[in-house]
Design a protein around this motif. Structure first.
Motif, short mmCIF file in Angstrom:
data_model
loop_
_atom_site.label_atom_id
_atom_site.label_comp_id
_atom_site.label_asym_id
_atom_site.label_seq_id
_atom_site.Cartn_x
_atom_site.Cartn_y
_atom_site.Cartn_z
N UNK A 82 -42.93 38.93 -46.87
CA UNK A 82 -44.34 38.51 -46.86
C UNK A 82 -45.08 39.29 -47.95
N UNK A 83 -45.35 38.59 -49.06
CA UNK A 83 -46.04 39.26 -50.18
C UNK A 83 -47.56 39.18 -50.05
N UNK A 84 -48.04 38.12 -49.41
CA UNK A 84 -49.49 37.95 -49.25
C UNK A 84 -49.79 37.36 -47.88
N UNK A 85 -50.94 37.70 -47.35
CA UNK A 85 -51.37 37.20 -46.05
C UNK A 85 -52.87 36.94 -46.11
N UNK A 86 -53.27 35.74 -45.73
CA UNK A 86 -54.70 35.39 -45.75
C UNK A 86 -55.06 34.64 -44.49
N UNK A 87 -56.31 34.73 -44.09
CA UNK A 87 -56.79 33.98 -42.94
C UNK A 87 -56.85 32.49 -43.27
N UNK A 110 -54.46 31.11 -37.08
CA UNK A 110 -53.43 30.82 -38.09
C UNK A 110 -53.64 31.67 -39.33
N UNK A 111 -52.53 31.95 -40.02
CA UNK A 111 -52.57 32.70 -41.27
C UNK A 111 -51.82 31.92 -42.34
N UNK A 112 -52.23 32.13 -43.57
CA UNK A 112 -51.52 31.55 -44.71
C UNK A 112 -50.71 32.67 -45.36
N UNK A 118 -48.12 33.36 -35.68
CA UNK A 118 -47.62 34.52 -34.93
C UNK A 118 -48.63 35.67 -34.97
N UNK A 119 -48.87 36.30 -33.84
CA UNK A 119 -49.87 37.38 -33.81
C UNK A 119 -49.41 38.65 -34.53
N UNK A 120 -48.10 38.79 -34.75
CA UNK A 120 -47.60 40.04 -35.34
C UNK A 120 -47.25 39.93 -36.82
N UNK A 121 -47.54 38.79 -37.47
CA UNK A 121 -47.20 38.65 -38.88
C UNK A 121 -48.08 39.58 -39.72
N UNK A 152 -41.42 36.84 -25.81
CA UNK A 152 -42.82 37.09 -26.15
C UNK A 152 -43.15 36.36 -27.44
N UNK A 153 -44.44 36.16 -27.67
CA UNK A 153 -44.87 35.52 -28.90
C UNK A 153 -44.70 36.49 -30.07
N UNK A 154 -44.35 35.94 -31.20
CA UNK A 154 -44.24 36.78 -32.39
C UNK A 154 -42.97 36.52 -33.17
N UNK A 155 -43.07 36.61 -34.48
CA UNK A 155 -41.90 36.39 -35.32
C UNK A 155 -40.96 37.58 -35.27
N UNK A 156 -39.73 37.34 -35.71
CA UNK A 156 -38.71 38.38 -35.77
C UNK A 156 -38.90 39.17 -37.07
#
Length: 204
Positions: free
Chosen positions: A103-108, A115-117, A134-137, A186-190
């Motif tokens: 994950x190089x960038x994260x935006x709302x 959701x995130x982009x 995912x809440x943990x990204x 649980x919710x959330x990515x690996x």
């Protein structure tokens, strides 16, 4: 290419082959023996193929649902097309569909609070834009990416999509979605450790 087969279903012994994620606006059917090409009328682009009496051409024993795309399967399919007189260039991508991404960038997301982009480096020249809920990204994570064409253990096929108006080209996966034994419910990515190599095939 996405292929499905279910002989017991109403369609019977027919192999359904999807060559494009875009829907056909106006269909033009072209028949060659047991092969029917589904074309876009305005462009003549082949977007799908139906192979009737499929088990006469390809070993499909025990297959119900999505078909794994292997070199052996494609060779059998190409032979079936040739025997029927259909000219189709399949352009099959054999690269792994579940890979390690970063994950190089994260935006709302502008239209959805949950959701995130994300911008994901998967070891290719062009990174992937993937919308994730995912809440943990977080930026800086190594994650499991299901690329376009990946078939999830549930049978769901990953396709290009638009989530609340933003294009998404894949999915970030949880251990539960990958059906990894004893995965936390649980919710959330690996999230992978630092030893994972960006762009390499993910192996559970």
């Amino acid at each position: 290419m996405i292929v499905s087969y279910n002989k017991e279903h109403v369609v019977g012994d027919v192999l359904l082959i999807e060559l494009s994620s875009e829907k056909i606006v106006q269909t033009d059917l072209e028949r060659h023996g047991d092969v029917v090409l589904l074309k876009e009328l305005s462009t003549s682009e082949i977007k799908g193929i139906n192979l009737f009496n499929a088990s006469n051409y390809i070993n499909l024993d025990g297959i119900v649902g999505n078909v794994e795309i292997t070199k052996d399967f494609v060779e059998q399919l190409e032979k079936a097309l040739e025997q029927s007189g259909a000219v189709v260039d399949l352009h099959v991508d054999f690269s792994p569909k579940f890979v390690v991404g970063y994950v190089t960038e994260l935006a709302d997301h502008p239209n959805a609070d949950k959701l995130h982009i994300t911008t994901i480096d998967v070891g290719t020249e062009t990174p992937l834009q993937i919308v994730c809920g995912a809440p943990n990204v977080a930026q800086g994570q190594k994650v499991v990416v299901a690329k376009i064409g990946a078939v999830m253990p549930s049978g769901m096929v990953i396709k290009e999509s638009a989530l609340r108006g933003v294009d998404s080209f894949g999915m970030l996966c949880s251990a539960r979605e990958l059906e990894i034994p004893n995965a936390p419910q649980v919710k959330g990515i690996m999230v992978l450790d630092d030893s994972a190599v960006i762009g390499e095939a993910f192996k559970a």
